[in-house]
Design an enzyme around this catalytic site. Structure first.
Site, PDB file in Angstrom:
ATOM      1  N   GLU A 316       0.839  -1.328  -0.006  1.00 31.20           N
ATOM      2  CA  GLU A 316       0.116   0.021   0.108  1.00 31.20           C
ATOM      3  C   GLU A 316       1.042   1.299  -0.100  1.00 31.20           C
ATOM      4  O   GLU A 316       0.801   2.159   0.727  1.00 31.20           O
ATOM      5  CB  GLU A 316      -0.863  -0.148   1.349  1.00 31.20           C
ATOM      6  CG  GLU A 316      -1.798  -1.025   1.138  1.00 31.20           C
ATOM      7  CD  GLU A 316      -2.623  -1.206   2.444  1.00 31.20           C
ATOM      8  OE1 GLU A 316      -3.783  -2.116   2.376  1.00 31.20           O
ATOM      9  OE2 GLU A 316      -2.183  -0.590   3.553  1.00 31.20           O
ATOM     10  N   PRO A 317       1.539   1.281  -1.007  1.00 36.75           N
ATOM     11  CA  PRO A 317       2.224   2.728  -1.041  1.00 36.75           C
ATOM     12  C   PRO A 317       1.457   3.808  -1.368  1.00 36.75           C
ATOM     13  O   PRO A 317       0.438   3.862  -2.159  1.00 36.75           O
ATOM     14  CB  PRO A 317       3.372   2.451  -2.056  1.00 36.75           C
ATOM     15  CG  PRO A 317       2.619   1.518  -3.267  1.00 36.75           C
ATOM     16  CD  PRO A 317       1.841   0.795  -2.114  1.00 36.75           C
ATOM     17  N   GLY A 318       1.796   5.131  -1.085  1.00 36.17           N
ATOM     18  CA  GLY A 318       0.995   6.343  -1.286  1.00 36.17           C
ATOM     19  C   GLY A 318       2.022   7.463  -1.536  1.00 36.17           C
ATOM     20  O   GLY A 318       2.061   7.894  -2.603  1.00 36.17           O
ATOM     21  N   ARG A 319       2.911   7.880  -0.286  1.00 31.30           N
ATOM     22  CA  ARG A 319       3.844   8.868  -0.614  1.00 31.30           C
ATOM     23  C   ARG A 319       4.669   8.652  -1.555  1.00 31.30           C
ATOM     24  O   ARG A 319       5.114   9.539  -2.151  1.00 31.30           O
ATOM     25  CB  ARG A 319       4.450   8.900   0.735  1.00 31.30           C
ATOM     26  CG  ARG A 319       5.564   9.950   1.013  1.00 31.30           C
ATOM     27  CD  ARG A 319       6.671   9.788   2.128  1.00 31.30           C
ATOM     28  NE  ARG A 319       5.876   9.330   3.315  1.00 31.30           N
ATOM     29  CZ  ARG A 319       5.543  10.018   4.284  1.00 31.30           C
ATOM     30  NH1 ARG A 319       5.980  11.401   4.359  1.00 31.30           N
ATOM     31  NH2 ARG A 319       4.976   9.522   5.636  1.00 31.30           N
ATOM     32  N   ARG A 360       2.987  19.355   8.044  1.00 30.45           N
ATOM     33  CA  ARG A 360       3.938  18.245   8.409  1.00 30.45           C
ATOM     34  C   ARG A 360       5.129  18.689   9.167  1.00 30.45           C
ATOM     35  O   ARG A 360       5.680  18.246  10.007  1.00 30.45           O
ATOM     36  CB  ARG A 360       4.525  17.678   7.113  1.00 30.45           C
ATOM     37  CG  ARG A 360       3.395  16.707   6.580  1.00 30.45           C
ATOM     38  CD  ARG A 360       3.815  15.851   5.474  1.00 30.45           C
ATOM     39  NE  ARG A 360       4.845  14.811   6.023  1.00 30.45           N
ATOM     40  CZ  ARG A 360       6.136  14.653   5.989  1.00 30.45           C
ATOM     41  NH1 ARG A 360       6.609  15.472   5.435  1.00 30.45           N
ATOM     42  NH2 ARG A 360       6.835  13.562   6.668  1.00 30.45           N
ATOM     43  N   CYS A 391      -0.191  32.864  12.731  1.00 37.91           N
ATOM     44  CA  CYS A 391       0.069  33.479  14.309  1.00 37.91           C
ATOM     45  C   CYS A 391       0.584  32.380  15.356  1.00 37.91           C
ATOM     46  O   CYS A 391       0.136  32.134  16.122  1.00 37.91           O
ATOM     47  CB  CYS A 391      -1.229  34.158  14.741  1.00 37.91           C
ATOM     48  SG  CYS A 391      -1.440  35.751  13.804  1.00 37.91           S
TER      49      CYS A 391
END
Length: 473
Positions: A316-319, A360, A391
């Protein structure tokens, strides 16, 4: 300034002063990224300057061909590695990294299945025309409504995360003329070498079952007429380099798999994803072909040692598919030198986005790179910190980078490797609208996710009764 860090210098040990602060490091940028004759960065044959002029900034830019190429290459790598051992491999695109109907269509075109983890992600995949039989459904707290919808559309598999979920599914499938395939999510106890919040296989966390508890779960699932246990699932973390963690996890999962075979077949072993990408020039990635070979060989060794057949495999690769294909464009608003010590100065470069479009760095301390995208410069490299407009003192886009010392207000700044988790985690902090997502390919650009406007934000506020051209009436 030396790249070696000390108590009095802000330069991290990994950051090397570049000979050319205009260089686009190939490992970090989309394959199509380059500078044109005017010095502007182009992606997919489209100039960053032209994109900013047409769509404004901040702006997510996604190289369609780069996504497709990585999807094809990943599928080929795992299918080839599996076929050498006489089994098949399925690759699911992990939709949590970035999901839109267009991206679902791209990865499906290239032969990938899709993994979703909420009713919203399932709806996007279905709206894209995805085959529900090629969808997997994750999540530690799937609602009854989400599970009902998944069963109703004929989803290919559901990854079981709790005993509560087993009983919810048992009630849903009762009386239906259907058998729902399920997998059990298992914590192998292998803790990937990554940020604590990204590691998802150690036992003190919200996902899945321990190795010791999984057999009882399997036994209960096998008692339910409308459920079919098809395999085990494990995900050891994210942004992982190398195969050692996967190999160790596989050894423990195969041992459990072997024990469970006494109660019936288990045709699938899903080893998740988490393959790392380069965010900076210091990151050294592992070619997907090497990852595939190493992981599959580890499973084959463990099965051979136990004299059991190798199950079909899933990943299950995504990145690793969408992350390197993305670039975020910003406009520099202000610059400000800050003296940190007698011999150390950092230039703060403020841009028109920040933690609302890339959470991130604030969440995980993630490192990124940056380049001036609207021009080249012969100025000497200067140490900078790219910050957002929110802010919060922690509103950092790029913690440490070298840019030409003449970076100034009005410059376009490009941050690469933002295709994964930036749009997915985007938010409206300080009432900043979320940016659009633009796909580029062969010199053409098109909107694949519309950006928000101030009117969109006001439309959700029930106290707003009327609008004028100036804002609130």
């Amino acid at each position: 300034m030396s790249a070696a860090s000390s108590a009095s210098t802000p330069v991290p040990a990994w950051l090397v002063r570049p000979a050319d602060a205009n260089e686009l490091v190939a490992e970090v940028w989309p394959g199509s990224a380059r500078r044109d004759d005017d010095g502007a960065v182009t992606v997919g044959g489209v100039s960053a300057v032209a994109l900013a002029e047409q769509y404004g900034t901040p702006l997510y830019v996604l190289d369609e061909d780069d996504v497709r190429l990585r999807a094809r290459r990943t599928l080929a790598a795992f299918q080839s590695a599996a076929s050498r051992h006489g089994v098949s491999a399925r690759v699911y695109y992990a939709g949590k990294a970035f999901l839109s109907t267009e991206v679902v269509r791209w990865v499906a075109d290239e032969g990938l299945a899709v993994d979703v983890c909420t009713g919203g992600e399932l709806a996007i995949a279905m709206a894209a025309g995805a085959d529900p039989a090629r969808l997997g459904f994750h999540g530690n707290n799937k609602s009854v409504a989400e599970l009902e919808r998944a069963v109703e559309v004929g989803i290919g598999s559901i990854v079981i995360d709790s005993l509560v979920e087993v009983e919810r599914l048992a009630a849903i499938v009762a009386g239906r003329d259907t058998v729902q395939p399920v997998l059990i999510r298992v914590n192998s106890g292998v803790h990937a070498e990554t940020h604590d919040f990204l590691a998802t296989a150690h036992e003190d966390q919200k996902f899945g079952f321990t190795l010791a508890d999984a057999p009882a779960v399997a036994a209960r699932i096998r008692e339910i007429e409308g459920l079919r246990l098809v395999g085990l699932h494990c995900h050891i973390g994210s942004q992982i380099f190398g195969t050692a963690g996967f190999a160790e996890s596989a050894s423990r999962l195969v041992a459990l798999h072997a024990d469970l075979l006494a109660g019936g077949d288990l045709p699938v072993l899903n080893l998740g994803g988490g393959f790392g990408i380069a965010y900076t020039s210091a990151d050294v990635t592992t070619p997907i072909e090497d990852l595939a070979t190493g992981i599959v060989e580890a499973v084959a060794r463990e099965c051979g040692a136990r004299d059991i057949p190798i199950p079909n495999l899933a990943f299950e690769p995504g990145r690793s598919i969408v992350g390197p294909a993305g670039v975020t464009l910003y406009t520099v608003g202000t610059t400000k030198p800050v003296a940190l010590a007698a011999s150390a100065t950092r230039l703060y470069v403020s841009v028109d986005g920040g933690m609302s479009d890339n959470a991130r760095p604030s969440l995980y301390g993630a490192q990124y790179s940056a380049r001036i995208a609207s021009r080249e410069s012969i100025a000497e490299p200067a140490l900078v910190r790219v910050v957002g407009k929110h802010c919060e003192s922690g509103d950092i886009v790029v913690d440490a980078e070298y840019l030409p010392a003449d970076v100034e207000p009005g410059d376009l700044l490009a941050v690469p490797a933002t295709g994964a988790y930036c749009f997915s985690l985007s938010n409206n902090y300080n009432y900043v609208p979320r940016p659009p997502v633009i796909a580029v390919r062969a010199g053409e650009a098109r909107v694949i996710v519309r950006g928000e406007t101030i009117d969109d934000l006001l439309a959700r506020d029930c106290g707003v009764t009327a609008l004028t051209n100036e804002g609130i009436a």
